[in-house]
Write a protein that holds these residues in place. Sequence first.
Motif, PDB file in Angstrom:
ATOM      1  N   TYR A  39       0.846  -1.194   0.000  1.00  0.00           N
ATOM      2  CA  TYR A  39       0.000   0.000   0.000  1.00  0.00           C
ATOM      3  C   TYR A  39       0.883   1.247   0.000  1.00  0.00           C
ATOM      4  CZ  TYR A  39      -3.451  -3.442   1.426  1.00  0.00           C
ATOM      5  OH  TYR A  39      -4.265  -4.550   1.459  1.00  0.00           O
ATOM      6  N   PHE A  40       0.483   2.250  -0.771  1.00  0.00           N
ATOM      7  CA  PHE A  40       1.231   3.507  -0.803  1.00  0.00           C
ATOM      8  C   PHE A  40       0.507   4.554   0.059  1.00  0.00           C
ATOM      9  CE2 PHE A  40       3.247   3.014  -5.353  1.00  0.00           C
ATOM     10  CZ  PHE A  40       3.926   1.881  -4.911  1.00  0.00           C
ATOM     11  N   ALA A  41       1.297   5.421   0.682  1.00  0.00           N
ATOM     12  CA  ALA A  41       0.749   6.486   1.539  1.00  0.00           C
ATOM     13  C   ALA A  41       1.092   7.847   0.942  1.00  0.00           C
ATOM     14  CB  ALA A  41       1.365   6.369   2.939  1.00  0.00           C
ATOM     15  N   GLU A  42       0.084   8.704   0.831  1.00  0.00           N
ATOM     16  CA  GLU A  42       0.319  10.047   0.268  1.00  0.00           C
ATOM     17  C   GLU A  42      -0.343  11.108   1.146  1.00  0.00           C
ATOM     18  OE1 GLU A  42       0.770   9.910  -4.374  1.00  0.00           O
ATOM     19  OE2 GLU A  42      -1.302   9.475  -3.847  1.00  0.00           O
ATOM     20  N   PRO A  43       0.198  12.342   1.128  1.00  0.00           N
ATOM     21  CA  PRO A  43      -0.455  13.408   1.905  1.00  0.00           C
ATOM     22  C   PRO A  43      -1.832  13.741   1.313  1.00  0.00           C
ATOM     23  CG  PRO A  43       1.709  14.111   1.054  1.00  0.00           C
ATOM     24  CD  PRO A  43       1.374  12.824   0.388  1.00  0.00           C
ATOM     25  N   THR A  44      -2.794  14.102   2.162  1.00  0.00           N
ATOM     26  CA  THR A  44      -4.122  14.495   1.645  1.00  0.00           C
ATOM     27  C   THR A  44      -3.998  15.686   0.688  1.00  0.00           C
ATOM     28  OG1 THR A  44      -4.404  15.824   3.634  1.00  0.00           O
ATOM     29  CG2 THR A  44      -5.530  13.696   3.598  1.00  0.00           C
ATOM     30  N   HIS A  45      -2.954  16.493   0.856  1.00  0.00           N
ATOM     31  CA  HIS A  45      -2.795  17.677   0.004  1.00  0.00           C
ATOM     32  C   HIS A  45      -2.096  17.379  -1.325  1.00  0.00           C
ATOM     33  CE1 HIS A  45      -4.066  21.182   2.565  1.00  0.00           C
ATOM     34  NE2 HIS A  45      -4.197  20.155   3.379  1.00  0.00           N
ATOM     35  N   SER A  46      -1.540  16.166  -1.470  1.00  0.00           N
ATOM     36  CA  SER A  46      -0.780  15.905  -2.694  1.00  0.00           C
ATOM     37  C   SER A  46      -0.840  14.423  -3.131  1.00  0.00           C
ATOM     38  CB  SER A  46       0.677  16.339  -2.461  1.00  0.00           C
ATOM     39  OG  SER A  46       1.320  16.551  -3.682  1.00  0.00           O
ATOM     40  N   PRO A  47      -2.060  13.921  -3.332  1.00  0.00           N
ATOM     41  CA  PRO A  47      -2.206  12.485  -3.612  1.00  0.00           C
ATOM     42  C   PRO A  47      -2.095  12.160  -5.108  1.00  0.00           C
ATOM     43  CG  PRO A  47      -4.366  13.467  -3.327  1.00  0.00           C
ATOM     44  CD  PRO A  47      -3.368  14.600  -3.243  1.00  0.00           C
ATOM     45  N   CYS A  48      -0.920  12.403  -5.700  1.00  0.00           N
ATOM     46  CA  CYS A  48      -0.812  12.275  -7.163  1.00  0.00           C
ATOM     47  C   CYS A  48      -0.943  10.821  -7.636  1.00  0.00           C
ATOM     48  CB  CYS A  48       0.480  12.911  -7.668  1.00  0.00           C
ATOM     49  SG  CYS A  48       1.981  12.188  -6.999  1.00  0.00           S
ATOM     50  N   MET A  49      -0.410   9.864  -6.885  1.00  0.00           N
ATOM     51  CA  MET A  49      -0.504   8.464  -7.308  1.00  0.00           C
ATOM     52  C   MET A  49      -1.941   7.961  -7.188  1.00  0.00           C
ATOM     53  SD  MET A  49       1.062   5.809  -8.515  1.00  0.00           S
ATOM     54  CE  MET A  49       2.825   6.044  -8.365  1.00  0.00           C
ATOM     55  N   LEU A  50      -2.610   8.350  -6.131  1.00  0.00           N
ATOM     56  CA  LEU A  50      -4.016   7.959  -5.962  1.00  0.00           C
ATOM     57  C   LEU A  50      -4.846   8.465  -7.138  1.00  0.00           C
ATOM     58  CD1 LEU A  50      -6.455   6.913  -4.379  1.00  0.00           C
ATOM     59  CD2 LEU A  50      -6.467   9.060  -3.110  1.00  0.00           C
ATOM     60  N   LEU A  51      -4.673   9.741  -7.480  1.00  0.00           N
ATOM     61  CA  LEU A  51      -5.435  10.294  -8.607  1.00  0.00           C
ATOM     62  C   LEU A  51      -5.088   9.561  -9.899  1.00  0.00           C
ATOM     63  CD1 LEU A  51      -5.300  14.150  -7.985  1.00  0.00           C
ATOM     64  CD2 LEU A  51      -7.349  12.706  -8.025  1.00  0.00           C
ATOM     65  N   ALA A  52      -3.790   9.284 -10.076  1.00  0.00           N
ATOM     66  CA  ALA A  52      -3.333   8.612 -11.293  1.00  0.00           C
ATOM     67  C   ALA A  52      -4.005   7.252 -11.459  1.00  0.00           C
ATOM     68  CB  ALA A  52      -1.811   8.438 -11.248  1.00  0.00           C
ATOM     69  N   LEU A  53      -4.029   6.481 -10.375  1.00  0.00           N
ATOM     70  CA  LEU A  53      -4.537   5.109 -10.463  1.00  0.00           C
ATOM     71  C   LEU A  53      -6.063   5.045 -10.375  1.00  0.00           C
ATOM     72  CD1 LEU A  53      -1.908   3.114  -8.331  1.00  0.00           C
ATOM     73  CD2 LEU A  53      -1.890   3.620 -10.775  1.00  0.00           C
ATOM     74  N   ALA A  54      -6.646   5.863  -9.504  1.00  0.00           N
ATOM     75  CA  ALA A  54      -8.102   5.783  -9.318  1.00  0.00           C
ATOM     76  C   ALA A  54      -8.858   6.322 -10.528  1.00  0.00           C
ATOM     77  CB  ALA A  54      -8.515   6.525  -8.054  1.00  0.00           C
ATOM     78  N   THR A  55      -8.281   7.317 -11.215  1.00  0.00           N
ATOM     79  CA  THR A  55      -8.965   7.856 -12.397  1.00  0.00           C
ATOM     80  C   THR A  55      -8.546   7.112 -13.664  1.00  0.00           C
ATOM     81  OG1 THR A  55      -7.226   9.465 -12.886  1.00  0.00           O
ATOM     82  CG2 THR A  55      -9.006  10.201 -11.406  1.00  0.00           C
ATOM     83  N   GLY A  56      -7.440   6.349 -13.585  1.00  0.00           N
ATOM     84  CA  GLY A  56      -6.907   5.670 -14.776  1.00  0.00           C
ATOM     85  C   GLY A  56      -6.173   6.629 -15.704  1.00  0.00           C
ATOM     86  N   LYS A  57      -6.024   7.882 -15.281  1.00  0.00           N
ATOM     87  CA  LYS A  57      -5.365   8.866 -16.158  1.00  0.00           C
ATOM     88  C   LYS A  57      -3.851   8.852 -16.006  1.00  0.00           C
ATOM     89  CE  LYS A  57      -9.262  12.005 -16.594  1.00  0.00           C
ATOM     90  NZ  LYS A  57      -9.854  13.266 -16.192  1.00  0.00           N
ATOM     91  N   LEU A  58      -3.354   8.052 -15.100  1.00  0.00           N
ATOM     92  CA  LEU A  58      -1.915   7.897 -14.855  1.00  0.00           C
ATOM     93  C   LEU A  58      -1.238   9.265 -14.743  1.00  0.00           C
ATOM     94  CD1 LEU A  58      -1.306   4.721 -17.067  1.00  0.00           C
ATOM     95  CD2 LEU A  58      -2.081   4.903 -14.696  1.00  0.00           C
ATOM     96  N   SER A  59      -0.173   9.521 -15.527  1.00  0.00           N
ATOM     97  CA  SER A  59       0.522  10.800 -15.328  1.00  0.00           C
ATOM     98  C   SER A  59      -0.154  11.948 -16.080  1.00  0.00           C
ATOM     99  CB  SER A  59       1.983  10.675 -15.737  1.00  0.00           C
ATOM    100  OG  SER A  59       2.067  10.344 -17.080  1.00  0.00           O
ATOM    101  N   ASP A  60      -1.333  11.683 -16.640  1.00  0.00           N
ATOM    102  CA  ASP A  60      -2.033  12.781 -17.323  1.00  0.00           C
ATOM    103  C   ASP A  60      -2.897  13.607 -16.373  1.00  0.00           C
ATOM    104  OD1 ASP A  60      -0.933  12.272 -19.776  1.00  0.00           O
ATOM    105  OD2 ASP A  60      -2.495  10.836 -20.338  1.00  0.00           O
ATOM    106  N   ILE A  61      -2.816  13.307 -15.087  1.00  0.00           N
ATOM    107  CA  ILE A  61      -3.581  14.127 -14.136  1.00  0.00           C
ATOM    108  C   ILE A  61      -2.649  14.616 -13.030  1.00  0.00           C
ATOM    109  CG2 ILE A  61      -4.329  12.106 -12.763  1.00  0.00           C
ATOM    110  CD1 ILE A  61      -7.050  13.611 -12.418  1.00  0.00           C
ATOM    111  N   SER A  62      -2.878  15.849 -12.588  1.00  0.00           N
ATOM    112  CA  SER A  62      -2.070  16.354 -11.471  1.00  0.00           C
ATOM    113  C   SER A  62      -3.010  16.815 -10.366  1.00  0.00           C
ATOM    114  CB  SER A  62      -1.180  17.515 -11.925  1.00  0.00           C
ATOM    115  OG  SER A  62      -1.927  18.702 -11.944  1.00  0.00           O
ATOM    116  N   VAL A  63      -2.448  17.005  -9.162  1.00  0.00           N
ATOM    117  CA  VAL A  63      -3.306  17.358  -8.031  1.00  0.00           C
ATOM    118  C   VAL A  63      -3.972  18.724  -8.244  1.00  0.00           C
ATOM    119  CG1 VAL A  63      -2.005  15.895  -6.430  1.00  0.00           C
ATOM    120  CG2 VAL A  63      -1.442  18.327  -6.576  1.00  0.00           C
ATOM    121  N   SER A  64      -3.302  19.613  -8.970  1.00  0.00           N
ATOM    122  CA  SER A  64      -3.922  20.926  -9.205  1.00  0.00           C
ATOM    123  C   SER A  64      -5.119  20.814 -10.160  1.00  0.00           C
ATOM    124  CB  SER A  64      -2.898  21.930  -9.723  1.00  0.00           C
ATOM    125  OG  SER A  64      -2.365  21.478 -10.940  1.00  0.00           O
ATOM    126  N   ASP A  65      -5.141  19.763 -10.988  1.00  0.00           N
ATOM    127  CA  ASP A  65      -6.293  19.572 -11.886  1.00  0.00           C
ATOM    128  C   ASP A  65      -7.598  19.374 -11.114  1.00  0.00           C
ATOM    129  OD1 ASP A  65      -4.574  19.705 -14.023  1.00  0.00           O
ATOM    130  OD2 ASP A  65      -4.457  17.534 -14.340  1.00  0.00           O
TER     131      ASP A  65
END
Length: 412
Positions: free
Chosen positions: A289-315
């Motif tokens: 399991y990976f752990a990320e800050p609530t303010h910067s969860p880039c891997m969670l967004l990448a995997l949960a949306t399936g957008k991988l590196s095409d999504i950033s936390v500012s998006d």
Amino acid sequence: MNADEFLLNKIKTYQPVFWRNPNKEETTKALKHIPLGLMDIEDAEKRLQRFAPAIKELFPETNDGIIESSHTELKHAEELKGITLESFSGPVYAKLDNYLPISGSVKARGGIYEVLWFAEQVALQEGVITLDSDYRALLTPEARNVFSGYSLVVGSTGNLGLSIGIMGRAFGFNVEVHMSKEAAAWKKEKLRSLGARVVEHEGDYSSAVAQARQIASSNPKAHFVDDEESVILFLGYAVAGLRLAPQIRPLLDETGKNLKVYIPCGVGGAPGGIAFGLKATLGDRVEVYFAEPTHSPCMLLALATGKLSDISVSDVGLDGITVADGLAVGRASKLTTSWMMHLIDGVFTVPDEFMLDMVRWLWDKEGIKTEPSANAGLYGIVGDGVHMVWLTGGSMVPEEVFENYLSKSQKL
Ligand SMILES: Cc1ncc(COP(=O)(O)O)c(C=O)c1O
């Protein structure tokens, strides 16, 4: 509101979440998505062995030139029940990468390995050594003179830069570290004191890496250590799994439990490489399991949306501001996100206050010194198993900075 919208809504409002990966596959199948295998990790281990005599001379504090950490059981882990995200049972161990020799963080695994890889390439090319040489030949004034004609360039939130800086300078390379605005001041100072050039960027980590990549590309004698895309770094991290597996397997057999590993994630290289190393050696007996800050969860967004590196936390409107400087990454690595998609078991997010509280808790209760980024894994210990929380940095934090972390912890 469907489940995806519910999750995204929680992420957008900085609430902690525990995401279980619906795309996870059985390990042998998942590993097929990664164009590397056990042999590549073993090859990396052999390279580290070749360098051991030289490392031993340069850094006598290592174990005969091998850079490795131990693990220890957290005796007071019961106290965490009720303050972590989920309930859990079973022993909790800490993997002490915060005490890794030389540069005191998990990034030493990949970073130092890549410096050694490059030193070997250069030395072979320039006829300084052959693969059968005693690698202490790399420490002679002649070898240093050769290395001083080459540069290592890296973009970093801090700890990777430290690893490259310390090892790169020890061999005599020129080192240029591009740091994001989040990088801790003491890490920049330490690098300058070693003779590395530190370039500070107004932008975030991703823009520091992009600029470093561009600068390095115009210099044929520069090697760019690519925190976002380097397979070499990835293999350096993966060696951790190869080494831990035989140490932990007897305990898994004795207890009949699975190993559950929790690793802080920034761009994804360090936790990704370790996950690969563990899965390649322990198969389905390990969950990661990976752990990320609530303010910067880039891997969670990448995997949960399936957008991988095409999504950033500012998006999704997140500010990316966190006390966990090593995890302050807005966009996860393209390479790692695609390789982790079917491999890891989940990602959870961690409030800043918890990480600060854990700096104090680990220090007061367990006598372990960490920085906030390093202990995020504690928050997601889940279910029954042999738990291993990867503590990823902190032993080099100067006293006054550490005191400041302690003073910010209120609750424990
Ligand atoms: C202390 C610490 N933990 C974890 C990480 C995460 O590593 P990665 O950015 O490769 O995901 C970092 C990154 O610098 C770090 O400094």
